[in-house]
Write a protein that holds these residues in place. Structure first.
Motif, PDB file in Angstrom:
ATOM      1  N   GLU A 104      38.677  31.536  33.180  1.00  0.00           N
ATOM      2  CA  GLU A 104      39.308  30.413  33.050  1.00  0.00           C
ATOM      3  C   GLU A 104      38.580  29.420  32.328  1.00  0.00           C
ATOM      4  O   GLU A 104      37.283  29.151  32.335  1.00  0.00           O
TER       5      GLU A 104
ATOM      6  N   GLU B  72      47.254  45.379  36.586  1.00  0.00           N
ATOM      7  CA  GLU B  72      46.470  44.577  37.468  1.00  0.00           C
ATOM      8  C   GLU B  72      46.244  43.058  37.253  1.00  0.00           C
ATOM      9  O   GLU B  72      45.686  42.200  38.207  1.00  0.00           O
ATOM     10  N   LEU B  73      46.710  42.631  36.037  1.00  0.00           N
ATOM     11  CA  LEU B  73      46.606  41.382  35.800  1.00  0.00           C
ATOM     12  C   LEU B  73      47.993  40.474  35.893  1.00  0.00           C
ATOM     13  O   LEU B  73      48.192  39.298  35.860  1.00  0.00           O
TER      14      LEU B  73
ATOM     15  N   SER C  12      39.491  41.160  34.851  1.00  0.00           N
ATOM     16  CA  SER C  12      38.641  40.372  34.458  1.00  0.00           C
ATOM     17  C   SER C  12      39.629  39.169  33.937  1.00  0.00           C
ATOM     18  O   SER C  12      40.502  39.166  33.213  1.00  0.00           O
ATOM     19  N   VAL C  13      39.564  38.042  34.408  1.00  0.00           N
ATOM     20  CA  VAL C  13      40.194  36.680  34.062  1.00  0.00           C
ATOM     21  C   VAL C  13      39.346  35.716  34.224  1.00  0.00           C
ATOM     22  O   VAL C  13      38.425  35.234  34.832  1.00  0.00           O
TER      23      VAL C  13
ATOM     24  N   SER D 167      49.346  39.848  38.785  1.00  0.00           N
ATOM     25  CA  SER D 167      49.399  38.726  39.874  1.00  0.00           C
ATOM     26  C   SER D 167      48.650  37.670  39.514  1.00  0.00           C
ATOM     27  O   SER D 167      48.623  36.536  40.093  1.00  0.00           O
ATOM     28  N   SER D 168      47.901  37.764  38.216  1.00  0.00           N
ATOM     29  CA  SER D 168      47.130  36.735  38.221  1.00  0.00           C
ATOM     30  C   SER D 168      47.825  35.621  37.213  1.00  0.00           C
ATOM     31  O   SER D 168      47.244  34.529  37.078  1.00  0.00           O
ATOM     32  N   ARG D 169      48.762  35.977  36.685  1.00  0.00           N
ATOM     33  CA  ARG D 169      49.812  34.765  35.986  1.00  0.00           C
ATOM     34  C   ARG D 169      49.027  34.303  34.806  1.00  0.00           C
ATOM     35  O   ARG D 169      48.739  33.002  34.607  1.00  0.00           O
ATOM     36  N   ILE D 170      48.387  35.289  34.001  1.00  0.00           N
ATOM     37  CA  ILE D 170      47.499  34.519  32.893  1.00  0.00           C
ATOM     38  C   ILE D 170      48.538  34.056  31.853  1.00  0.00           C
ATOM     39  O   ILE D 170      49.516  34.249  31.665  1.00  0.00           O
TER      40      ILE D 170
ATOM     41  N   GLY E  57      43.402  36.594  30.460  1.00  0.00           N
ATOM     42  CA  GLY E  57      43.051  37.963  30.793  1.00  0.00           C
ATOM     43  C   GLY E  57      42.277  38.633  29.828  1.00  0.00           C
ATOM     44  O   GLY E  57      42.693  38.601  28.622  1.00  0.00           O
TER      45      GLY E  57
ATOM     46  N   ARG F 105      43.986  30.438  31.541  1.00  0.00           N
ATOM     47  CA  ARG F 105      44.007  31.647  32.487  1.00  0.00           C
ATOM     48  C   ARG F 105      43.887  32.702  31.370  1.00  0.00           C
ATOM     49  O   ARG F 105      44.884  33.169  30.946  1.00  0.00           O
TER      50      ARG F 105
END
Length: 579
Positions: A141, A178-179, A138-139, A181-184, A152, A150
């Motif tokens: 914005e 899992e987070l 879950s991300v 790659s989202s570069r939170i 997480g 962003r």
């Protein structure tokens, strides 16, 4: 962006009341200039709601409460967004048909923005009975301060993925990995993590590892308060990765707690991050020592159990022994000495010293105290039972009758006066059955039922030390001098059910017994393992037999406050009829 950590104490199932609690915290957060407020896991329900989640009427009411909260925020605090823990219907027909979820409430509406991945079913947890596991990260914005953040989002167990730190972990996904790659910019964790000794340090170690893996700060907000047997200590914090990433090792440097909320207290505190450098902390509380954390957790557990169950006062039997003395101190700190009554019930075998010690302790704590002699009642039971038994009760039967007479008197007084009866037995006694059903086990709450006897001595020694003075004063107890008292702490443990009786007549010394019990209960060791580690075979087998035989008693015991790794109650599910 300024984040508010709302360390809340909800009442389980009180959706409307918890909605008002969240709104009141939102007002505090807005007054501190917050852009986004975080609340704990399932904050709208209180954790754990258990089978209340199975009621369709409450699920329907949840939507109405969220709508009202959204409308109130839009009217009063339009600049603030709030993350609220909720139970989201999954739309599936079979059970479980809910997600343990988080809603973002802002701009007059709300929407689900996160769902829990890892659902614990160990110890006191049983989330797979109610919830489905989410299938992805879950991300969120969020536009704030002229930029897009962003965020997480994880929920409690989703952070507990480091087996070498925890000693175990749930099978399944790694929500932190899992987070990657989202570069939170931030990792937020909404938790309802019960108190446990040394648990604060473990939570922070897990957050430090997540901050290093994701190269971003971790914001951890935890529930506070007592809900039945569980005590939630709060101790929310921000773990900031402000040092940047070392180019050679790829490891984040400078990871540290930069904002620390109090232990065992409701609190709303803000933390600000600008996205370009170190974040600013508005409040950093120092955490108490382990003994103080334990004492505060027990006090909070009693205070909330009484308040949330509708009791304003409490009663306990005060014997002059160390267990009832500790419970009296905890009760006085939780409710105020003037709201606690002590009943002293001496028998012909009670020593004058024990009665003096009990009276002196009641005086130091400001308790109301009364004395009810039980010699005449003992004699009447002997008279009534003699023709039935072809003689007066003797041995263990006679000793248990004394305990049951006292238990009946306590229940009668508590019933007449509308008081919460506090049971005073410890975990060592409960483990081996050194307690009497319908006697000293009577009560609505077993305050120290998860505290081994050796830990009772240790905590009382701390309470009587100068180091406990500031805590004692803050909780309304006398700040100077002995509180429990040296004579209580140093007398040999005894139930005084026959002349010159000592606990050691029936049990090994607690210094010997407690490590064996901890191995059996906390570590699930076998008799063979204990013998191999040096415990005499006869002693190991005897203790295991006592533990097994007492299972039927524990099944009928009052709820106890869980403060250790494995407590009797919902986290201990042993059969009674078994070999």
């Amino acid at each position: 962006m300024r984040l508010a950590l709302a360390q809340l104490n909800p009442l389980v199932g009180d959706l409307a009341g918890n909605g008002e609690l969240i709104l009141a915290a939102s007002r505090q957060a807005a007054s501190q200039g917050a852009d986004l407020m975080l609340t704990p896991e399932l904050s709208l329900w209180g954790y754990p709601p258990r089978d209340l989640l199975l009621r369709p009427s409450l699920i329907a009411k949840q939507g109405a409460v969220l709508n009202q909260l959204a409308a109130s925020l839009a009217q009063e605090l339009p600049q603030l967004a709030v993350l609220v823990g909720m139970a989201e219907p999954s739309g599936a027909a079979p059970l479980p048909n809910l997600f343990n979820a988080v809603a973002l409430v802002e701009a007059g509406s709300w929407r689900v923005v996160a769902r829990k991945r890892l659902l614990p079913t160990y110890d006191v947890f049983d989330e797979q009975r109610y919830f489905c596991a989410a299938t992805g990260p879950s991300v969120l914005e969020l536009e704030r301060g002229g930029r897009t953040w962003r965020l997480g989002l994880t929920i409690c167990e989703d952070l507990w993925v480091e087996e070498e730190l925890q000693g175990h972990r749930l099978a399944g996904a790694d929500p932190v990995a899992e987070l990657l790659s989202s570069r939170i910019d931030l990792l937020l964790n909404l938790s309802a993590s019960p108190f446990g000794q040394a648990k604060v340090a473990l939570r922070q170690s897990l957050a430090r590892r997540a901050a290093s893996r994701l190269a971003c700060p971790v914001v951890y907000v935890n529930q506070v308060g007592g809900n039945d047997e569980l005590v939630f200590d709060g101790a929310s914090f921000v773990m900031d990765a402000s040092g940047g990433v070392d180019a050679g090792s790829g490891v984040v440097a400078g990871i540290a707690v930069v904002s620390q909320l109090a232990s065992c207290k409701e609190q709303v505190s803000c933390w600000e991050v600008n996205g370009a450098g170190p974040a600013a902390s508005l409040q950093v509380a120092s955490l108490p020592t382990e003994n103080e954390q334990l004492f505060r957790a027990l006090v909070l557990g009693v205070a909330d159990y009484a308040r949330k169950c509708g009791f304003s006062s409490a009663l306990l039997g005060l014997s002059g022994g160390i267990d009832s003395a500790l419970v009296a101190v905890i009760a006085a700190a939780a409710l105020g000495g003037e709201r606690v009554q002590a009943l002293m019930m001496p028998s012909p075998w009670s020593s004058d010293g024990s009665l003096r010690d009990a009276q002196a302790l009641a005086g130091r704590l400001g308790l109301g105290s009364r004395t009810a002699e039980i010699a005449a009642l003992m004699a009447s039971f002997d008279t009534t039972l003699t023709p039935v038994l072809a003689g007066p009760p003797s041995g263990l039967s006679a000793e248990n009758l004394q305990s049951r007479i006292r238990g009946t008197l306590l229940m009668a007084v508590a019933n007449q006066q509308g008081q919460l009866l506090l049971s005073t037995g410890n975990k060592s006694e409960l483990a081996v059955g050194y307690c009497t059903l319908y006697g000293d086990m009577n009560g609505g709450l077993a305050v120290i039922g998860d505290l081994y006897k050796s830990s009772v001595f240790e905590l009382c020694a701390w309470l009587d030390s100068a180091a406990a003075g500031p805590c004692r004063r803050e909780l309304g107890l006398p700040g100077d001098g002995e509180l429990v008292g040296r004579t209580i702490r140093e007398k040999p443990p005894s139930a005084e059910l026959r002349p010159d009786q000592l606990d050691s007549d029936s049990l090994p010394d607690y210094a010997v017994l407690d490590p064996i019990l901890k191995a059996y209960i906390e570590d699930l060791a076998s008799t063979e393992q204990l013998i191999a580690s040096g415990t005499p075979a006869e002693l190991a087998e005897r203790v295991m037999q006592l533990l097994r035989r007492a299972e039927f008693k524990r099944r009928q015991a009052p709820p106890l406050l869980k403060i250790g790794g494995r407590a009797f109650g919902s986290g201990w599910r042993m059969p009674i009829a078994a070999r």
